[in-house]
Enzyme design. Structure first.
Site, PDB file in Angstrom:
ATOM      1  N   PHE A   9      10.354  -2.936   0.817  1.00 32.90           N
ATOM      2  CA  PHE A   9       9.520  -3.294  -0.322  1.00 32.90           C
ATOM      3  C   PHE A   9      10.168  -2.848  -1.625  1.00 32.90           C
ATOM      4  CE2 PHE A   9       6.161  -3.755   2.809  1.00 32.90           C
ATOM      5  CZ  PHE A   9       5.392  -4.789   2.283  1.00 32.90           C
ATOM      6  N   ASP A  10      10.285  -3.780  -2.546  1.00 30.97           N
ATOM      7  CA  ASP A  10      10.579  -3.417  -3.926  1.00 30.97           C
ATOM      8  C   ASP A  10       9.383  -2.611  -4.442  1.00 30.97           C
ATOM      9  OD1 ASP A  10      11.707  -3.645  -6.644  1.00 30.97           O
ATOM     10  OD2 ASP A  10      10.014  -4.999  -6.976  1.00 30.97           O
ATOM     11  N   LEU A  11       9.595  -1.811  -5.479  1.00 34.34           N
ATOM     12  CA  LEU A  11       8.489  -1.014  -6.021  1.00 34.34           C
ATOM     13  C   LEU A  11       7.871  -1.630  -7.275  1.00 34.34           C
ATOM     14  CD1 LEU A  11       9.712   2.683  -5.567  1.00 34.34           C
ATOM     15  CD2 LEU A  11       8.080   1.397  -4.175  1.00 34.34           C
ATOM     16  N   THR A  14       5.753  -4.909  -7.471  1.00 34.99           N
ATOM     17  CA  THR A  14       5.465  -5.334  -6.105  1.00 34.99           C
ATOM     18  C   THR A  14       4.464  -4.367  -5.482  1.00 34.99           C
ATOM     19  OG1 THR A  14       7.674  -6.306  -5.840  1.00 34.99           O
ATOM     20  CG2 THR A  14       6.441  -5.845  -3.825  1.00 34.99           C
ATOM     21  N   ASP A 183       9.261  -9.014  -6.080  1.00 31.63           N
ATOM     22  CA  ASP A 183       8.835  -9.975  -7.098  1.00 31.63           C
ATOM     23  C   ASP A 183       9.990 -10.583  -7.881  1.00 31.63           C
ATOM     24  OD1 ASP A 183       9.144  -7.311  -8.437  1.00 31.63           O
ATOM     25  OD2 ASP A 183       8.641  -8.507 -10.210  1.00 31.63           O
TER      26      ASP A 183
END
Length: 235
Positions: A9-11, A14, A183
């Site tokens: 996961f990107d942070l 997102t 995102d």
């Protein structure tokens, strides 16, 4: 332990609400360093234009520290004002370190995916201190089995080395059993494509994609992300 699959996961934007914290921090910087006859709403688009250009260079392999230290001085130069870019960057970072805004539903999604036996990993561009402080402050730090930050490993998404290092750090992780969720088409999705990793473009605002970068999947909500992970076969 055998996992169903690995989720990167990107942070920013997102999981964490970076835009909200960014605007709050920039507003504080501007209030402390006002330009005569210039309003924040005039100054902000100029900063974003400068900042976006700098991040494009970083994503292509340029030094993050050197460039980020110039974004405020370059912004103020557009208004004919000299400013100490390094000092303003330090001030801004202090505000970002306290950006503890989480996108609604993000924590619940991560908890659900962990219960589904996915290994959840954070893969983010940015400053080490900022990202780690924010994860700790939001209480999300313990939800990730690993946290990989560009500032710590010397490579930023979409560089393939970012993903190579991330996978080397997590035993059993391979492109075919991994999914990247983020995102940003230019860093998250292009980076995943470069590494042969399937990907989900998180697009809650239903933005038009005219980048030429084609994601494998698209999701407008966290519920859609969860449903997509259930339908993908992880080999």
């Amino acid at each position: 332990m055998s996992y169903k699959g690995y989720l990167i996961f990107d942070l920013d934007d997102t999981i964490l609400d970076f835009k909200k914290g960014e605007k709050d921090g920039l507003n504080k910087v501007f209030k402390n360093h006002v330009i005569q006859d210039v309003h924040f709403d005039q100054w902000l688009p100029t900063f974003k234009q400068v900042n976006n250009a700098i991040w494009r260079q970083i994503e292509q392999g340029a030094s993050a520290k050197e460039l980020l230290d110039t974004r405020f001085s370059k912004t103020y130069q557009e208004f004919g004002v000299e400013a100490d870019g390094k000092l303003l960057e330090m001030e801004y970072r202090s505000y970002l370190d306290e950006n503890f805004f989480v996108l609604k539903g993000a924590k619940e999604m991560l908890l659900h995916l962990k219960k589904q036996n996915f290994q959840v990993i954070a893969g983010t561009n940015g400053k080490s201190s900022t990202q780690r402080n924010r994860l700790k402050g939001t209480g999300l730090e313990m939800l990730f089995e690993d946290i990989v930050i560009s500032d710590e490993i010397g490579y930023a998404k979409p560089h393939r080395k970012f993903f190579d290092i991330l996978m080397d750090r997590n035993k059993g992780m391979q492109p075919q059993n991994t999914l990247m969720i983020g995102d940003s088409l230019h860093s998250d999705i292009q980076g995943a494509i470069n590494s042969g990793i399937r990907n989900i473009w998180f697009n809650p605002f239903r933005l038009k994609n005219d980048s030429g970068i084609i994601p494998d999947y698209e999701a407008q909500s966290f519920d859609e992300i969860v449903k997509r992970t259930q339908s993908i076969v992880f080999k």
